[in-house]
Write a protein that holds these residues in place. Sequence first.
Motif, PDB file in Angstrom:
ATOM      1  N   HIS A 138      -7.016  -5.885  -3.610  1.00 56.18           N
ATOM      2  CA  HIS A 138      -8.101  -5.183  -4.289  1.00 56.18           C
ATOM      3  C   HIS A 138      -8.051  -3.697  -3.962  1.00 56.18           C
ATOM      4  O   HIS A 138      -8.269  -2.837  -4.816  1.00 56.18           O
ATOM      5  CB  HIS A 138      -9.439  -5.787  -3.859  1.00 56.18           C
ATOM      6  CG  HIS A 138     -10.578  -5.483  -4.765  1.00 56.18           C
ATOM      7  ND1 HIS A 138     -10.656  -5.950  -6.059  1.00 56.18           N
ATOM      8  CD2 HIS A 138     -11.696  -4.730  -4.580  1.00 56.18           C
ATOM      9  CE1 HIS A 138     -11.773  -5.523  -6.624  1.00 56.18           C
ATOM     10  NE2 HIS A 138     -12.418  -4.775  -5.739  1.00 56.18           N
ATOM     11  N   LEU A 139      -7.768  -3.385  -2.717  1.00 58.01           N
ATOM     12  CA  LEU A 139      -7.691  -1.997  -2.256  1.00 58.01           C
ATOM     13  C   LEU A 139      -6.529  -1.266  -2.939  1.00 58.01           C
ATOM     14  O   LEU A 139      -6.679  -0.143  -3.429  1.00 58.01           O
ATOM     15  CB  LEU A 139      -7.511  -1.995  -0.740  1.00 58.01           C
ATOM     16  CG  LEU A 139      -7.402  -0.687   0.057  1.00 58.01           C
ATOM     17  CD1 LEU A 139      -7.698  -0.975   1.521  1.00 58.01           C
ATOM     18  CD2 LEU A 139      -6.027  -0.062  -0.048  1.00 58.01           C
ATOM     19  N   PHE A 140      -5.349  -1.895  -2.945  1.00 63.69           N
ATOM     20  CA  PHE A 140      -4.162  -1.255  -3.511  1.00 63.69           C
ATOM     21  C   PHE A 140      -4.249  -1.117  -5.028  1.00 63.69           C
ATOM     22  O   PHE A 140      -3.669  -0.192  -5.606  1.00 63.69           O
ATOM     23  CB  PHE A 140      -2.905  -2.058  -3.162  1.00 63.69           C
ATOM     24  CG  PHE A 140      -2.451  -1.930  -1.737  1.00 63.69           C
ATOM     25  CD1 PHE A 140      -2.458  -0.703  -1.086  1.00 63.69           C
ATOM     26  CD2 PHE A 140      -2.003  -3.038  -1.035  1.00 63.69           C
ATOM     27  CE1 PHE A 140      -2.031  -0.583   0.221  1.00 63.69           C
ATOM     28  CE2 PHE A 140      -1.566  -2.934   0.272  1.00 63.69           C
ATOM     29  CZ  PHE A 140      -1.581  -1.700   0.906  1.00 63.69           C
ATOM     30  N   ASP A 141      -4.940  -2.037  -5.681  1.00 61.74           N
ATOM     31  CA  ASP A 141      -5.018  -2.051  -7.139  1.00 61.74           C
ATOM     32  C   ASP A 141      -3.595  -2.105  -7.696  1.00 61.74           C
ATOM     33  O   ASP A 141      -2.718  -2.691  -7.097  1.00 61.74           O
ATOM     34  CB  ASP A 141      -5.826  -0.843  -7.632  1.00 61.74           C
ATOM     35  CG  ASP A 141      -6.430  -1.051  -9.007  1.00 61.74           C
ATOM     36  OD1 ASP A 141      -6.597  -2.225  -9.413  1.00 61.74           O
ATOM     37  OD2 ASP A 141      -6.754  -0.064  -9.682  1.00 61.74           O
ATOM     38  N   SER A 142      -3.324  -1.461  -8.821  1.00 61.74           N
ATOM     39  CA  SER A 142      -2.014  -1.599  -9.455  1.00 61.74           C
ATOM     40  C   SER A 142      -0.963  -0.628  -8.921  1.00 61.74           C
ATOM     41  O   SER A 142       0.217  -0.970  -8.816  1.00 61.74           O
ATOM     42  CB  SER A 142      -2.141  -1.416 -10.969  1.00 61.74           C
ATOM     43  OG  SER A 142      -2.753  -0.169 -11.273  1.00 61.74           O
ATOM     44  N   ASN A 143      -1.362   0.595  -8.541  1.00 56.96           N
ATOM     45  CA  ASN A 143      -0.385   1.614  -8.150  1.00 56.96           C
ATOM     46  C   ASN A 143      -0.600   2.177  -6.757  1.00 56.96           C
ATOM     47  O   ASN A 143       0.065   3.146  -6.370  1.00 56.96           O
ATOM     48  CB  ASN A 143      -0.420   2.780  -9.154  1.00 56.96           C
ATOM     49  CG  ASN A 143      -0.052   2.352 -10.563  1.00 56.96           C
ATOM     50  OD1 ASN A 143       0.957   1.688 -10.761  1.00 56.96           O
ATOM     51  ND2 ASN A 143      -0.871   2.715 -11.530  1.00 56.96           N
ATOM     52  N   GLY A 144      -1.538   1.610  -6.009  1.00 56.72           N
ATOM     53  CA  GLY A 144      -1.919   2.185  -4.732  1.00 56.72           C
ATOM     54  C   GLY A 144      -0.783   2.337  -3.736  1.00 56.72           C
ATOM     55  O   GLY A 144      -0.684   3.358  -3.041  1.00 56.72           O
ATOM     56  N   ILE A 145       0.097   1.341  -3.664  1.00 61.07           N
ATOM     57  CA  ILE A 145       1.188   1.408  -2.686  1.00 61.07           C
ATOM     58  C   ILE A 145       2.084   2.609  -2.959  1.00 61.07           C
ATOM     59  O   ILE A 145       2.405   3.385  -2.057  1.00 61.07           O
ATOM     60  CB  ILE A 145       1.990   0.093  -2.685  1.00 61.07           C
ATOM     61  CG1 ILE A 145       1.147  -1.028  -2.059  1.00 61.07           C
ATOM     62  CG2 ILE A 145       3.304   0.261  -1.933  1.00 61.07           C
ATOM     63  CD1 ILE A 145       1.818  -2.388  -2.065  1.00 61.07           C
ATOM     64  N   ASP A 146       2.486   2.785  -4.197  1.00 63.95           N
ATOM     65  CA  ASP A 146       3.326   3.934  -4.545  1.00 63.95           C
ATOM     66  C   ASP A 146       2.610   5.246  -4.268  1.00 63.95           C
ATOM     67  O   ASP A 146       3.221   6.212  -3.785  1.00 63.95           O
ATOM     68  CB  ASP A 146       3.709   3.880  -6.030  1.00 63.95           C
ATOM     69  CG  ASP A 146       4.735   2.798  -6.338  1.00 63.95           C
ATOM     70  OD1 ASP A 146       5.518   2.458  -5.427  1.00 63.95           O
ATOM     71  OD2 ASP A 146       4.754   2.302  -7.474  1.00 63.95           O
ATOM     72  N   GLU A 147       1.325   5.299  -4.569  1.00 61.39           N
ATOM     73  CA  GLU A 147       0.561   6.528  -4.367  1.00 61.39           C
ATOM     74  C   GLU A 147       0.472   6.888  -2.889  1.00 61.39           C
ATOM     75  O   GLU A 147       0.588   8.060  -2.519  1.00 61.39           O
ATOM     76  CB  GLU A 147      -0.830   6.379  -4.981  1.00 61.39           C
ATOM     77  CG  GLU A 147      -0.809   6.282  -6.501  1.00 61.39           C
ATOM     78  CD  GLU A 147      -2.143   5.887  -7.101  1.00 61.39           C
ATOM     79  OE1 GLU A 147      -3.127   5.761  -6.333  1.00 61.39           O
ATOM     80  OE2 GLU A 147      -2.214   5.686  -8.325  1.00 61.39           O
ATOM     81  N   ILE A 148       0.275   5.890  -2.030  1.00 61.40           N
ATOM     82  CA  ILE A 148       0.182   6.140  -0.587  1.00 61.40           C
ATOM     83  C   ILE A 148       1.525   6.619  -0.046  1.00 61.40           C
ATOM     84  O   ILE A 148       1.593   7.597   0.714  1.00 61.40           O
ATOM     85  CB  ILE A 148      -0.270   4.867   0.145  1.00 61.40           C
ATOM     86  CG1 ILE A 148      -1.684   4.468  -0.274  1.00 61.40           C
ATOM     87  CG2 ILE A 148      -0.213   5.059   1.663  1.00 61.40           C
ATOM     88  CD1 ILE A 148      -2.064   3.054   0.123  1.00 61.40           C
ATOM     89  N   ILE A 149       2.589   5.928  -0.412  1.00 56.77           N
ATOM     90  CA  ILE A 149       3.916   6.276   0.097  1.00 56.77           C
ATOM     91  C   ILE A 149       4.323   7.684  -0.324  1.00 56.77           C
ATOM     92  O   ILE A 149       4.933   8.434   0.459  1.00 56.77           O
ATOM     93  CB  ILE A 149       4.964   5.250  -0.396  1.00 56.77           C
ATOM     94  CG1 ILE A 149       4.722   3.884   0.269  1.00 56.77           C
ATOM     95  CG2 ILE A 149       6.384   5.740  -0.094  1.00 56.77           C
ATOM     96  CD1 ILE A 149       5.612   2.774  -0.260  1.00 56.77           C
ATOM     97  N   ASN A 150       3.950   8.081  -1.544  1.00 61.27           N
ATOM     98  CA  ASN A 150       4.459   9.334  -2.113  1.00 61.27           C
ATOM     99  C   ASN A 150       3.462  10.483  -2.117  1.00 61.27           C
ATOM    100  O   ASN A 150       3.762  11.551  -2.653  1.00 61.27           O
ATOM    101  CB  ASN A 150       4.938   9.074  -3.550  1.00 61.27           C
ATOM    102  CG  ASN A 150       6.070   8.075  -3.609  1.00 61.27           C
ATOM    103  OD1 ASN A 150       7.044   8.196  -2.872  1.00 61.27           O
ATOM    104  ND2 ASN A 150       5.940   7.062  -4.463  1.00 61.27           N
ATOM    105  N   ASN A 151       2.276  10.286  -1.529  1.00 62.26           N
ATOM    106  CA  ASN A 151       1.284  11.362  -1.547  1.00 62.26           C
ATOM    107  C   ASN A 151       1.811  12.557  -0.748  1.00 62.26           C
ATOM    108  O   ASN A 151       2.080  12.432   0.445  1.00 62.26           O
ATOM    109  CB  ASN A 151      -0.040  10.877  -0.944  1.00 62.26           C
ATOM    110  CG  ASN A 151      -1.193  11.817  -1.241  1.00 62.26           C
ATOM    111  OD1 ASN A 151      -1.074  13.038  -1.154  1.00 62.26           O
ATOM    112  ND2 ASN A 151      -2.328  11.243  -1.605  1.00 62.26           N
ATOM    113  N   PRO A 152       1.951  13.728  -1.362  1.00 60.98           N
ATOM    114  CA  PRO A 152       2.530  14.878  -0.656  1.00 60.98           C
ATOM    115  C   PRO A 152       1.541  15.591   0.265  1.00 60.98           C
ATOM    116  O   PRO A 152       1.948  16.417   1.090  1.00 60.98           O
ATOM    117  CB  PRO A 152       2.943  15.803  -1.808  1.00 60.98           C
ATOM    118  CG  PRO A 152       1.949  15.511  -2.891  1.00 60.98           C
ATOM    119  CD  PRO A 152       1.650  14.040  -2.783  1.00 60.98           C
TER     120      PRO A 152
END
Length: 353
Positions: A113-127
């Motif tokens: 629920h926390l990650f939703d659909s794109n959360g993992i990619d967003e966390i890994i790649n947040n500059p």
Amino acid sequence: MLDIYAGSNALKTIQEQGFKQELFTNFLGASGGPKWFTLFGLDKYLFGDFFNERTTELNVIGSSAGAFRAACFAQNDPVAAITRLADKYARTQYGEKPSAADISQSAIDMLAHLFDSNGIDEIINNPTIKAHFIVAKNKGLTGYENKLIQGAGLLGSILLNKIDRRLLTWQYERYIYRPSSSDMKINDPYGFTSHYVDFTQDNIGSALLASGSIPLVMSGIKDIHGSPKGMYRDGGIIDYHFDFSLSHENQAEGLTLYPHFSPVPKAGWFDKNSSRQVLSKNYQNTVLLVPSAKFIESLPYQKIPDRNDFKNLEANTRIKYWLTVLSETDRLADNLNEFIIKQDIGSIKTFTL
């Protein structure tokens, strides 16, 4: 409604430069389960407004519930993410006698629920917003799932910690899961070995789940991808409220912002009922934002939420109470916003032990 404390260096810096987001290079999120609900309004304000235009790196370091919050803040819409987490957690229900597997499955559902659909990619790649999850690797008896054996190991931890916190290094090692671009380092005066592991698609979910896997209450996480084989559990075992300092290899060290539900931080899980104080030198550059006693007294039951509410309150009563607390914390955000607009620096209290 909000008490603001600052270490000596932090207070001097703010007095000279004002209270502004550019001063902070780090952000801490403590363990404590649903106690963090008292910080919900602050979380929304800080990452929806205060840090919203941030262009330089902000390292967000969390253990257990603090790691879950860090995972929200590093997503593209942090307010939506932290709202999803708060609502899902507040409405959590268990059967009459939930097993460790039942509670762990609930946490897995919360993760999705926390990650939703794109959360993992967003966390890994947040500059800019760089999440760090603290996890404790368990050694010896504490690494077993059998509750009797694990319990014996934890009893040993209590005794070792009572003698000297440094002795816990026999049983636990600290693992920090982070973006590959992070250069943040933990400076630990107690000698815990700190290992840094880069986020991947294969380990980020397991690392976050491990950071919140409470001993005896939940199942541990075995053999996290890209990490040494073994049992990984709640980061709060070592770092409940934190007693370390931070540094960076490639940027000047700024201040640490720390919204916290208590003005008296405790180093590790086994210090919760101890009189041992954190080291003042580790808080010289820290600013704590703490709900005041007046605010807490205004809440239902005149207390902040905690895990005991699961057994002490009927489910619907507990959910109503927790949702009320989440709503009430917007007042803390209003207080902080007013403080920043007025730059009421004189109201900051010196953090003393």
